[in-house]
Every structure is written in C-alpha cells, then in structure tokens.
Enzyme design. Structure first.
Site, short mmCIF file in Angstrom:
data_model
loop_
_atom_site.label_atom_id
_atom_site.label_comp_id
_atom_site.label_asym_id
_atom_site.label_seq_id
_atom_site.Cartn_x
_atom_site.Cartn_y
_atom_site.Cartn_z
CD GLU A 49 -2.89 1.29 2.21
OE1 GLU A 49 -3.02 0.38 3.03
OE2 GLU A 49 -3.76 2.14 1.96
CD GLU A 404 -10.15 -2.05 6.11
OE1 GLU A 404 -10.41 -0.87 6.36
OE2 GLU A 404 -9.25 -2.69 6.67
O1 AHR Z 1 -3.04 -1.39 6.38
C1 AHR Z 1 -3.41 -0.10 6.71
C2 AHR Z 1 -4.89 0.16 6.49
O2 AHR Z 1 -5.66 -0.64 7.32
C3 AHR Z 1 -5.41 -0.15 5.12
O3 AHR Z 1 -5.21 0.90 4.25
C4 AHR Z 1 -6.86 -0.39 5.33
O4 AHR Z 1 -7.38 -1.31 4.40
C5 AHR Z 1 -6.92 -0.90 6.75
O5 AHR Z 1 -7.90 -0.26 7.48
#
Ligand code: AHR
Length: 682
Positions: A49, A404
């Site tokens: 990410e 999510e």
């Molecule tokens: O991993 C960090 C964050 O945690 C991600 O961006 C999200 O999907 C989750 O809430």
C-alpha cells in the site's frame, strides 16, 4: 561464544537427552501416513500500500520530491540557491502548463547573479513529514496574515529539511538519470547546471545542460557520481540572469531493480524477493478507496507518460504521483514472480460513494483493467500495455472488488447493504466477461441485498499478540460450506513497539492456524509492508527504510520463515501441553506440521510464546523414524526486542544443524521463539 553456537549447543544437548527422564515435557505427535488438507500455494503473499511514503520516496526510485510542483499550493520540498549575493525568486505558475494533467509549473526568476556565484533551486529528496490530513491540503498561511499561523506539520516539514535522514543517497561510480521540462523566457539563454552535492556544496556529480528554443522542451542528462554521500542534495542552477519555467524535474538511479526505466529501488525490491511472496495485493487499502471518490485510485490515470499522470491526494497525508502506476505494479509482480492481485475501487470511498445507478464507469474500469493486463495487443487496452513495453499478457487472475467496504463505518467503508448494491453488478459483469478470474469480496455479506456469489472473503485483523494467540485455532471450526478466506491484512498493532518480537510471536501463533486450515484460508498478507519512519502514519510495519538504509522487523523474518517453509500438505498433529503452571492464561506452544511432496521433508513449525524453554517430546508415527534434522530459529532475549538501522538483524533467524534424530526425540523450543524444524529421511 556466538548466539548461534549457544543455541546449537542447547538444542543438541536436549536432542541427545532422549533417554533421560523429563519433568512434564509437552508432546507433539505427528501422523505421517494420514495427510490432511492441501496447503494453498498462494497462502503467503504480500500487501503493498502507498502508506508511510512506501511509493514516492520509497519503493518508487524517484529521488526528487514534488517533481511536478503539484503537491501543494506552495513549492514544498524546493528551496532557493543564491551564492554570491544575487537575487532570485520562485513561484508556482499555472498560466502556461506543461499539459492539462499537470497544471502547475515553477517559475524561476534570476534577476542578479553575484560575481562568481550561481542561483537556482535545491531539492533535498524526500525529507519531510506527512501532513496527517486525509483531505488535500491547501496552505492558507501567508506572511501578511500572522493571524493564520502555518499548520504544525509545516514546521516539522521544515525541520526535516535539516535532518540527514532521507537526503539523496548518492553512490560513487553510479549513474543518475536526470530529465526535466523547461520553457525559456526570451531573456534566459542558459545553460543550466545540474549537480548532486553534499550539504556543504561539495560537488559529487555535475552536468551542464544547454537550453534553447521556445515552448516546453524536455532535457535529459546523466550524472555520474565521483564520490558517495547519503545526505546529498540536487541543485539546478544558472550563472546568468533571466526567467525559466520548470516542470517534471526527475532523477532516478540507473540501477533500478532489473534496470527498469521509471523503476523501483533495488535494495527494497531485494527485501521483497527474499520473502518469496506468492502474490502481491496492490495498490492499497484505504489508499485505493480514497477519503473521497475524487481521490480514489483510478488506474487509467496511472499509466503512460509519467508527465501525463495527474496523481492523487493520498489519504495518508501526502500527494501520490502514481509514477508507480498500474503498469509498474503489474511489472513488479512479474519481477517478483508473484501473482498480481489488483484491488479495484468498487465506487466507494471512505466518505462518499457513487450512486449505484451511476456505477457503469467504475465497472468499465474493472473490465478495462483486466483487458489492459491480459488482452491481446489488438484489444483497446492490450494495445496500451504493449505500447508501454509489455506486449505479452501479465495474466492477472485475481481481483478484489473494493477494500473494507461493508465492514461498517468504523472501518471507513460503509455498511454491508451499501457494499452489496455495488458489489452485485460489479461481480456479475466482471464474471460474465471473465469467468476464470477469481474475485475477492471485502466483507462477509451473505444476506439481501446481496444477490451475487462470494468466492473469497478478505478478513482484516489488527489486535494484540494475545488475541492472535487465543485465536490460533479459530479457523479449525469455521464453516467449510461458505466462501474461502483471504486474511488480507493482519498484524499485531498493540504492544508491538515499532515492530518487536512479541508482535511476531502472536502473528506466528495465528499463522499456524491459517496453515493448518489452508483448505479454507487460501491466502494471507501482513499489513502494512513498508514504512519510512520520518513519514510514519501507521505502526508497526514489516520493512523499515529511509533513502539509503533498510531493515526487516521480526515480523518480516517470521513472514519469511512461513513463506519459505510452506509444505504442500498438512499432517495431523496432536499437541499435549504439560500441566498448566504459572499465571499466564495463554497456551505456551502453537504448532503445525506438513510435508513437502517433492522431497518428502517434514516441516514442523512451533511457536513458544513463554520466557522458558519448552521441552517437547516429538513423535512421528506411520512412516520413517530416522531423520536428518535441522532447525531455523527466530528468537531474542526479550519479546520487546526490535531491529533497527544500527542493528538490522538483531532479531533474525539462525540455522542450527541437529544431525541424526530418531523418533521419539526431545527438543527444547527456545524462550520467545518461532522454530521451523526440518526433518528429512536419509
Ligand atoms: O493497512 C493499513 C490500512 O488498514 C489499510 O489501508 C486499510 O485497508 C486498513 O484499514
């Protein structure tokens, strides 16, 4: 005596004591002739990410911060150079942009150059801090309005410019590829001089760039470093007066991973290679959702010429250039020999969602993303992939429909019903066009208005180590008639320091349960992957880096242990614990066993969360009784121990040769340890 030798001695002594009487050993019994569930080849992957400056200023090897001057409404990251008493100013300018996607450029006015001096711009690389704001920042502070002081992050950003961390890492003998666009006023004839310098101005590499013509023009140069410095700066300067507009000032090491243009940092990619990830989930989590839909990751805006990519405000408090875009992600997966798993936005951001009746463009994005990755060179998007330099398909097989969403607003993603209204048509159209593509849903939605199948559900866990330990058997009793499970994000978040052994122990205990239940849990990925500590927005993370250094946390080594020791099939294992003692309510040991089909090797993973060695009698039934044994052990004196830039492998696995063992034999699992026992019949 080295720690490895001490461990080896203890282990050998204990292995040799099979005939001795043991006070309350634990017992592990493994049935060799009753193989259980197949272990999914995709079980251990990674999740990338763009968070904590993981992309720009991290894996993406660009060395210039705010290269396109779009990051803020002030030229953050850039300062003026004025040597010899001249006069020079800079300001952002939108009057004649480089292109529509890149509306801001920098106007540099040099009105006087002192004798023997020079004037121009300095970029310090990725020195700075996150704004901590989910919405894009518009800086309202001006020196005329002392009533509106600058936000706190601006002072911390300015302070960071003085720190050595995240200065440009220049290495002697290495080549750096410079490119920039310039538009000259009639009073400026150049040349411009590009240099990499120490903070005191000592030149490490320098190249004069002749400038001419009217209108925007691209200039390129190679800088070869005569010496090294981990805190270097980039300078673009002139010895003559005049006005020049600049944009897309970009500097890359020539040595990116696999020498890719617009490529990735080789040292950080090596850390990923060592994890042997089966897949890569990208480009995020919340990053892909965006705080608002206007800042969601729209892959079509992330391909092609980097100068034509608009970028997006990143929910994690800085602007993302998306120079690391959809094509580069697919190429990264290919370079890692890992399956790509693209998380497509399903029309839902954290704060707003597209009306389901307006979802078509978002569905089309998903269909086109698959065409871009897999289509023939004659298809509309396959042709774009080929134009980017990759005529062969990337063979995308996995797509997650949202992130999510449907887990409730406490997770930032809306209700299950809101998600279902978008998931239904997205799933149906994607599967109708690409029936072989495997989809993943982001929440266990199994009631109306859901009317589309759910193939695999992505579960996320960020609890304590104790929670993981107490839930290590959670999947043993899960319903096998429902969807498969992908544990797409998990990490010990509380009691984890900045990534300590305690965190890894909890995760490892839980992973024994995932591996044992891999008929159900088919994929998993720790989260997040990277952190540049100066830009930390989330803690802990798997890999810690700055512009020149990198290390893995104990959790990194735990992930490596599980991924590089993944058996093909589970072997039934019975763990009997000695009489409970002490006050710790958690089980001391967690274990899973399996077998490699090709070599017949038995792999036993055992996690000891206690501060005492756990003497264990290990018995293997229904097969060979004699084995050559070795152990790989991740441990340290205290569960609070962490790695650091100064001690990057303080907590790292050690290999111990144990020699010949005959079942049953004893082994003492070290305090606070994750052990992989390898048993090979001779
Ligand atoms: O991993 C960090 C964050 O945690 C991600 O961006 C999200 O999907 C989750 O809430």
């Amino acid at each position: 005596m080295k720690k490895t030798s001490v461990l080896r001695l203890i282990a050998l002594l204990l292995v040799c004591r099979t005939a001795n009487a043991w006070a309350d050993p634990a017992t592990i019994t493994i049935d060799l002739n009753k193989p259980g569930a197949q272990i999914s080849p995709l079980l251990y992957g990674i999740f990338f990410e763009d968070i904590n400056r993981s992309a720009d200023g991290g894996l993406y090897a660009e060395m210039v911060q705010n290269r396109s001057f779009e990051d803020f409404n002030l030229p953050m990251g850039w300062t003026l150079l004025n040597e010899g008493g001249g006069a020079v100013t800079m300001e952002l300018d939108k009057t004649q942009p480089l292109n529509d996607q890149n509306p801001t450029c920098l106007r540099l006015d040099i009105t006087r150059v002192g004798s023997g001096g020079r004037a121009g711009l300095i970029n310090q690389g990725y020195k700075g801090v996150s704004t901590g704001t989910k919405d894009p920042v518009v800086i309202s502070f001006t020196t005329d309005s002392p009533d509106s002081p600058p936000p706190d992050w601006m002072q911390r950003f300015a302070d960071a410019q003085q720190k050595p961390e995240n200065g440009m890492n220049v290495e002697q003998g290495k080549t750096y590829l410079l490119s920039f666009y310039a538009r000259l006023n009639s009073d400026f004839t150049g040349p411009l001089t590009a240099s990499l310098e120490k903070q005191d101005g000592t030149v490490l590499a320098s190249q004069e760039v002749a400038c001419s013509g009217v209108g925007w023009k691209k200039y390129e140069a190679k800088l070869v470093a005569a010496a090294s410095d981990q805190d270097a700066r980039f300078v673009l300067s002139a010895k003559t007066t005049g006005t020049v507009w600049l944009d897309m000032v970009s500097l890359f090491p020539a040595d990116t991973f696999n020498q890719r243009p617009n490529g990735l940092r080789a040292d950080l990619m090596q850390m990923l290679v060592a994890l042997h990830p089966a897949f890569v989930r990208f480009p995020g989590g919340s990053f892909g959702e965006g705080y608002r839909l206007s800042e969601a990751f729209r892959w079509k805006e992330t391909i092609g010429d980097p100068a034509q990519r608009p970028g997006q405000w990143n929910i994690w408090g800085y602007r993302a250039s998306n120079g690391l875009g959809y094509f580069e992600y697919l190429q990264m997966c290919e370079d890692l020999k890992a399956e790509p798993l693209f998380v497509i936005n399903c029309g839902m951001a954290e704060k707003d969602s597209v009306d389901p009746k307006d979802l078509d463009p978002w569905i089309q994005d998903a269909l086109d993303a698959i065409d871009f990755a897999n289509g023939p060179v004659t298809s509309p998007w396959g042709a774009r992939r080929a134009a980017a330099g990759h005529p062969a398909p990337f063979n995308l097989k996995l797509m997650e429909l949202g992130n999510e969403n449907g887990m409730g607003y406490s997770w930032g993603g809306g209700t299950a019903a809101e998600y279902a209204l978008r998931y239904n048509p997205l799933y149906q159209k994607v599967k109708a066009a690409y029936p072989d593509l495997k989809t993943i849903s982001t929440a266990p939605i199994q009631k109306p208005p859901l009317n589309a199948p759910v193939e695999t559900v992505d579960e996320h866990y960020y609890p304590t180590a104790e929670w993981f330990e107490d839930h290590a058997a959670m999947y043993d009793a899960y319903d096998r008639s429902g969807p498969k499970i992908y544990v797409g994000e998990y990490a010990t978040k509380k009691g984890a320091g900045n990534g300590n052994l305690n965190a890894a122990l909890g995760e490892a205990a839980f992973m024994t349960g995932m591996e044992r239940n891999s008929d159900l849990v088919i994929m998993s990925s720790y989260a997040p992957l990277f952190v540049n500590p100066e830009w930390r927005d989330w803690n802990p993370n798997l890999i810690v880096f700055d512009s020149s250094r990198v290390y893995g946390t104990p959790s990194y080594y735990n992930q490596m242990l599980f991924a590089t020791n993944r058996p093909d099939v589970v072997l039934p294992l019975d763990l009997q614990l000695p009489q409970a003692g002490g006050t710790n309510p958690h089980k001391p040991l967690y274990a899973v066993a399996g077998k490699k089909n090709d070599t017949g090797e038995i792999i036993l993973k055992v996690v000891n969360i206690t501060g005492q060695p756990q003497d264990t009698a290990i018995q293997l039934n229904g097969g060979a009784a004699n084995f050559n044994a070795s152990a790989t052990v991740l441990t340290s004196a205290s569960p609070n121990d962490e790695n650091s830039f100064d001690h990057p492998t303080q907590v790292a696995p050690k290999d111990i040769a144990l020699g010949a063992v005959t079942s049953p034999f004893h082994y003492a699992f070290a305090p606070y340890s994750i052990t992989v026992l390898h048993l090979k019949a001779p």
